[in-house]
Design a protein around this motif. Sequence first.
Motif, PDB file in Angstrom:
ATOM      1  N   VAL A   1      62.722  30.786 -73.152  1.00 28.00           N
ATOM      2  CA  VAL A   1      63.437  29.391 -73.654  1.00 28.00           C
ATOM      3  C   VAL A   1      62.493  28.123 -73.442  1.00 28.00           C
ATOM      4  N   TYR A   2      62.543  27.410 -74.186  1.00 23.40           N
ATOM      5  CA  TYR A   2      61.857  25.840 -74.031  1.00 23.40           C
ATOM      6  C   TYR A   2      62.759  24.971 -74.203  1.00 23.40           C
ATOM      7  N   ARG A   3      62.777  23.782 -73.414  1.00 25.04           N
ATOM      8  CA  ARG A   3      63.458  22.631 -73.943  1.00 25.04           C
ATOM      9  C   ARG A   3      62.416  21.173 -74.014  1.00 25.04           C
ATOM     10  N   ASN A   4      62.337  20.792 -75.505  1.00 19.09           N
ATOM     11  CA  ASN A   4      61.576  19.729 -75.360  1.00 19.09           C
ATOM     12  C   ASN A   4      60.277  20.074 -75.182  1.00 19.09           C
ATOM     13  N   ASN A   5      59.568  21.176 -75.417  1.00 19.27           N
ATOM     14  CA  ASN A   5      58.270  21.742 -75.173  1.00 19.27           C
ATOM     15  C   ASN A   5      57.890  22.040 -73.741  1.00 19.27           C
ATOM     16  N   ARG A   6      58.970  22.051 -73.124  1.00 22.11           N
ATOM     17  CA  ARG A   6      58.730  22.278 -71.487  1.00 22.11           C
ATOM     18  C   ARG A   6      59.344  23.797 -71.291  1.00 22.11           C
ATOM     19  N   ARG A   7      58.738  24.534 -70.709  1.00 22.83           N
ATOM     20  CA  ARG A   7      59.139  25.779 -70.567  1.00 22.83           C
ATOM     21  C   ARG A   7      60.088  26.003 -69.360  1.00 22.83           C
ATOM     22  N   LEU A   8      61.397  26.543 -69.683  1.00 24.75           N
ATOM     23  CA  LEU A   8      62.530  26.743 -68.766  1.00 24.75           C
ATOM     24  C   LEU A   8      62.179  28.324 -67.855  1.00 24.75           C
ATOM     25  N   GLY A   9      62.055  29.136 -68.712  1.00 17.91           N
ATOM     26  CA  GLY A   9      61.927  30.457 -68.272  1.00 17.91           C
ATOM     27  C   GLY A   9      62.208  31.367 -69.335  1.00 17.91           C
ATOM     28  N   VAL A  10      62.048  32.840 -68.602  1.00 16.46           N
ATOM     29  CA  VAL A  10      62.432  33.962 -69.502  1.00 16.46           C
ATOM     30  C   VAL A  10      63.980  34.059 -69.570  1.00 16.46           C
ATOM     31  N   LEU A  11      64.546  34.072 -70.521  1.00 14.12           N
ATOM     32  CA  LEU A  11      66.003  34.127 -70.440  1.00 14.12           C
ATOM     33  C   LEU A  11      66.445  35.727 -70.333  1.00 14.12           C
ATOM     34  N   LYS A  12      65.725  36.444 -70.944  1.00 18.53           N
ATOM     35  CA  LYS A  12      66.270  37.895 -71.074  1.00 18.53           C
ATOM     36  C   LYS A  12      64.836  38.846 -71.378  1.00 18.53           C
ATOM     37  N   ASP A  13      64.923  40.020 -70.662  1.00 19.05           N
ATOM     38  CA  ASP A  13      63.795  40.908 -70.732  1.00 19.05           C
ATOM     39  C   ASP A  13      64.500  42.262 -70.975  1.00 19.05           C
ATOM     40  N   GLY A  14      63.655  43.315 -71.435  1.00 23.82           N
ATOM     41  CA  GLY A  14      64.361  44.673 -71.636  1.00 23.82           C
ATOM     42  C   GLY A  14      64.784  44.622 -73.332  1.00 23.82           C
ATOM     43  N   LEU A  15      64.184  43.887 -74.116  1.00 22.06           N
ATOM     44  CA  LEU A  15      64.534  43.952 -75.466  1.00 22.06           C
ATOM     45  C   LEU A  15      63.660  44.734 -76.273  1.00 22.06           C
TER      46      LEU A  15
ATOM     47  N   GLN B   1      71.110  18.430 -74.501  1.00 22.09           N
ATOM     48  CA  GLN B   1      71.737  17.171 -74.973  1.00 22.09           C
ATOM     49  C   GLN B   1      71.542  17.174 -76.275  1.00 22.09           C
ATOM     50  N   SER B   2      72.503  16.099 -77.125  1.00 20.26           N
ATOM     51  CA  SER B   2      72.214  15.855 -78.428  1.00 20.26           C
ATOM     52  C   SER B   2      70.607  15.555 -78.849  1.00 20.26           C
ATOM     53  N   GLY B   3      70.383  16.042 -79.920  1.00 19.18           N
ATOM     54  CA  GLY B   3      68.651  15.603 -80.093  1.00 19.18           C
ATOM     55  C   GLY B   3      67.768  16.296 -79.480  1.00 19.18           C
ATOM     56  N   ASP B   4      67.824  17.259 -78.472  1.00 22.00           N
ATOM     57  CA  ASP B   4      66.825  17.934 -77.854  1.00 22.00           C
ATOM     58  C   ASP B   4      66.510  19.096 -78.952  1.00 22.00           C
ATOM     59  N   THR B   5      65.258  19.654 -78.433  1.00 21.60           N
ATOM     60  CA  THR B   5      64.618  20.606 -79.088  1.00 21.60           C
ATOM     61  C   THR B   5      64.480  21.871 -78.459  1.00 21.60           C
ATOM     62  N   VAL B   6      65.304  23.034 -78.715  1.00 21.72           N
ATOM     63  CA  VAL B   6      65.111  24.216 -77.889  1.00 21.72           C
ATOM     64  C   VAL B   6      64.122  25.281 -78.768  1.00 21.72           C
ATOM     65  N   GLY B   7      63.099  25.657 -77.935  1.00 27.56           N
ATOM     66  CA  GLY B   7      62.255  26.434 -78.485  1.00 27.56           C
ATOM     67  C   GLY B   7      62.408  27.924 -77.871  1.00 27.56           C
ATOM     68  N   MET B   8      62.579  29.052 -78.550  1.00 22.82           N
ATOM     69  CA  MET B   8      62.845  30.334 -78.227  1.00 22.82           C
ATOM     70  C   MET B   8      61.637  31.114 -78.722  1.00 22.82           C
ATOM     71  N   LEU B   9      60.855  31.797 -77.633  1.00 22.93           N
ATOM     72  CA  LEU B   9      59.827  32.563 -78.071  1.00 22.93           C
ATOM     73  C   LEU B   9      60.282  34.030 -77.933  1.00 22.93           C
TER      74      LEU B   9
END
Length: 337
Positions: A289-303, A271-279
């Motif tokens: 991917v993180y949303r508001n400092n909460r880990r959502l999971g691995v978006l993609k591997d094999g990079l 939503q508007s105002g969220d902080t998206v973290g990408m490690l």
Amino acid sequence: MADDGGVVKRLKTAEGGQDGVVTAEEAAQLRRRIVELESEIEQLRRRGQGEGDHEVLPVVTEVNVTVSTAVDLSRVTTGIVTHITSFLGKPRELLNLALTCKSFGWRQPVSTLNWSLVEEVSRQAVCSRATDNEMGCLPQYVRGATTWLSILHRHEHLLVFDVLLGGYIEHPNGDKTAVCSTGDDGGYCLSVAVPMPGLDTGAYQEEDFSFIGDDDLYAVFLAQRSDDWGDSNVHECDFSCEEGTLSFTAWEENATDEISNYDWDGMEPCQSGDTVGMLLNFNEGTLTVYRNNRRLGVLKDGLSGPYCWYVNLLKRSADAVSIKRGTHPNSDGATSV
């Protein structure tokens, strides 16, 4: 010299050339000050002898108790000047120093350094501050093409959106750490793509632009391929903030290694105002991917190989994204946008 009512009369030449009078109290103060100075000089002499056989810088005491110090500049070595200059540490300050004289900005042929004083300080600053991953993202030093000063400047500005593609995106108030849309509909994605320094960015300023879904541009993108890209077929990967879905592509026409708006474990819309973290983990080849400092999971591997951060804004004037370095739970660090 006679004592007359507690006043000592002596001939004294003042600044205006007039005779003056020194009282007994003033004379006593001068004598005490001379004793104090002699004591300080003796302490300095003993300290110098204690630190080695170096001579103490000469101190000359004149009759009028004025102390002057003479310094032998031949003792100021390149190492000392380099150490002092390192306290500047900023590319702009070092550039100003390089422009003052050749001694600072020009390569010294009689020095053991292969570059100038400013270049050596810049090299030390980069090597002491940049991580291994950051060093992999920085340009390589090449004499005559890339200077250590420019590498230091790039290191201090790693997290910026320095290239704008398409006709509906701009930097708000000239701030390159942020972008905003000038259109009126759509959404946005937070993404990575392999670097393409030879891409003609000026050719895409008056049209819609997307790294995925436009088959006509895939051949142009792949023409930029280099050995640095590695063996991975994932050349672009993005996270849809509106829906939380995943998209990635190999930039090949009718490629099987292409996914658009894919559901993945841990997906959540933002939503508007969220902080998206990408490690981005270069060792494991993963994008988390993180949303508001909460880990959502691995978006993609094999990079594999280097990647650049980018944001895709789709014609909606309310869209605005800024990028900055952040720290997330259970990780050494990540880039937040």
